[in-house]
Design a protein around this motif. Sequence first.
Motif, PDB file in Angstrom:
ATOM      1  N   ARG A 132       0.957  -1.147  -0.169  1.00 43.33           N
ATOM      2  CA  ARG A 132      -0.133  -0.098  -0.022  1.00 43.33           C
ATOM      3  C   ARG A 132       0.852   1.255  -0.147  1.00 43.33           C
ATOM      4  O   ARG A 132       0.967   2.174  -0.876  1.00 43.33           O
ATOM      5  CB  ARG A 132      -0.975   0.149   1.359  1.00 43.33           C
ATOM      6  N   ARG A 134       3.917   1.649  -0.829  1.00 42.71           N
ATOM      7  CA  ARG A 134       4.803   2.058  -2.146  1.00 42.71           C
ATOM      8  C   ARG A 134       4.128   2.438  -3.251  1.00 42.71           C
ATOM      9  O   ARG A 134       4.194   3.065  -3.948  1.00 42.71           O
ATOM     10  CB  ARG A 134       5.791   0.577  -2.320  1.00 42.71           C
ATOM     11  N   PHE A 135       2.900   1.543  -3.161  1.00 44.60           N
ATOM     12  CA  PHE A 135       1.897   2.125  -4.236  1.00 44.60           C
ATOM     13  C   PHE A 135       1.595   3.621  -4.313  1.00 44.60           C
ATOM     14  O   PHE A 135       1.487   4.372  -5.291  1.00 44.60           O
ATOM     15  CB  PHE A 135       0.756   1.233  -4.104  1.00 44.60           C
ATOM     16  N   GLU A 136       1.183   4.115  -2.963  1.00 44.14           N
ATOM     17  CA  GLU A 136       0.841   5.473  -2.776  1.00 44.14           C
ATOM     18  C   GLU A 136       1.845   6.451  -3.220  1.00 44.14           C
ATOM     19  O   GLU A 136       1.932   7.337  -3.693  1.00 44.14           O
ATOM     20  CB  GLU A 136       0.558   5.737  -1.284  1.00 44.14           C
ATOM     21  N   LEU A 138       4.381   5.546  -5.262  1.00 40.97           N
ATOM     22  CA  LEU A 138       4.654   5.871  -6.656  1.00 40.97           C
ATOM     23  C   LEU A 138       3.572   6.544  -7.224  1.00 40.97           C
ATOM     24  O   LEU A 138       3.706   7.382  -8.285  1.00 40.97           O
ATOM     25  CB  LEU A 138       4.561   4.362  -7.134  1.00 40.97           C
TER      26      LEU A 138
END
Lengths: 215, 215
Positions: A132, A134-136, A138
């Motif tokens: 979550r 890292r996705f955010e 990115l």
Amino acid sequence: MDSINKEEIQKQFPQFEQPLLDGILKESVIKHLEEGEPIIQTGQYIRSNILLLNGLLKVYREDDEGNEFLMYYLEPGSACALSMMCTDRRETSQVKAKAVQSSDVVLIPAHLSEQWLAKYKSWHNFVIGTYRERFEELLQTLDSIVFKSLDERLLFYLKRHVETIGSEIRLSHQQIAEELNSSREVISRLLKKLEQRGAVTLHRNYLKVHNLEKV
Amino acid sequence: MDSINKEEIQKQFPQFEQPLLDGILKESVIKHLEEGEPIIQTGQYIRSNILLLNGLLKVYREDDEGNEFLMYYLEPGSACALSMMCTDRRETSQVKAKAVQSSDVVLIPAHLSEQWLAKYKSWHNFVIGTYRERFEELLQTLDSIVFKSLDERLLFYLKRHVETIGSEIRLSHQQIAEELNSSREVISRLLKKLEQRGAVTLHRNYLKVHNLEKV
DNA sequence: CGCCCACAGTGACTTACATCACGCAGCCAA
DNA sequence: TTGGCTGCGTGATGTAAGTCACTGTGGGCG
């Protein structure tokens, strides 16, 4: 290696339950990285999860001409989301990671990580949480490239640097330019503008950030 | 709503075990979306996981000035990774999603999704797999923006469109420009160049893709 | 000390893309 | 038919950023 003990892991990952900590101690390998040493290299098939115990890692993207682009920094207590998805990496562009400072990492074999997902709730939460975050992160990076101009991206970059590493940025203009996939001259000019507005002070090989908000 | 039955869900998600399918049927809501209808809106707190049964969804980013940027398309049998991370979304830029075609989606309440992660291995794998795929896709998108020029990005966009939707692209130049966060005139010029090289044929409100590889 | 070299500043130019202004063609509807 | 709307084509111009060429500078080291 022998200097790393259960207490150190527990300190960085206090949310892990005891049996999981025992499992990590028993099954994982601890690796020391010198400053500048790479941990994920081009085309390498990743077989381990990487947890950061201390130090600082930099995760970046590199294209086929050697251009770099900073994705994010990893701090102690966090994990590399990329090391968790062992997909084949045949694309031309590669994710790479290297130590910014001297660091210690915990390498957890992929098959154990898989087992632990079902076995330990804290591990499961940790993995999901890592994805979550890292996705955010990115997504934010994507934003700054798609919608913002270079001066705003530089601000975004400086802010993130201050948050993770500190307000004294020990990098040359050249290095900053590389992380933003830009060129030295342009970064120099933009930094100079920031200095004129009192946001930073420039020195040889480093700069100090004062207040980025009011710019 | 009543026309959607267990068989249809099972067809799209054959990897789910029986008790999980029963759980989905019992606890989730099925929602029909008309073409163009939004499913994730600005600033909305997402409380459900979204699985796509049929149709096609488009997931995109929008900044504070209304500029759009396509992230990816979602096809039947896949889920929206973003709907799985119910973080607060206070940033200026927002992730949005809407139906490109008339679609049916399964809405699974977040608390059930959490429970099922531990309970059903197939659900767990599905969620982890979704994160991985979307992360990879986002990385590719990031690449194309950071390292590539607009003509290459257009090629990347067209290829992806052909793969997911088909070689007949029923969009105006204006719409394509928006998805790439560019402008109509520029896209028109680039498309015309592609037409001259025989890669596409242009029409009013749509275009046909022939061979992008040899360009 | 003076030499060297990496870093930094700067003007001139190029390039990619955005923006502006306008014309034109197809199509629908009054 | 005719008027208008929308999508598309195209030249002119603007602008952000990359590139080139050169100068200046500070610090380390022989």
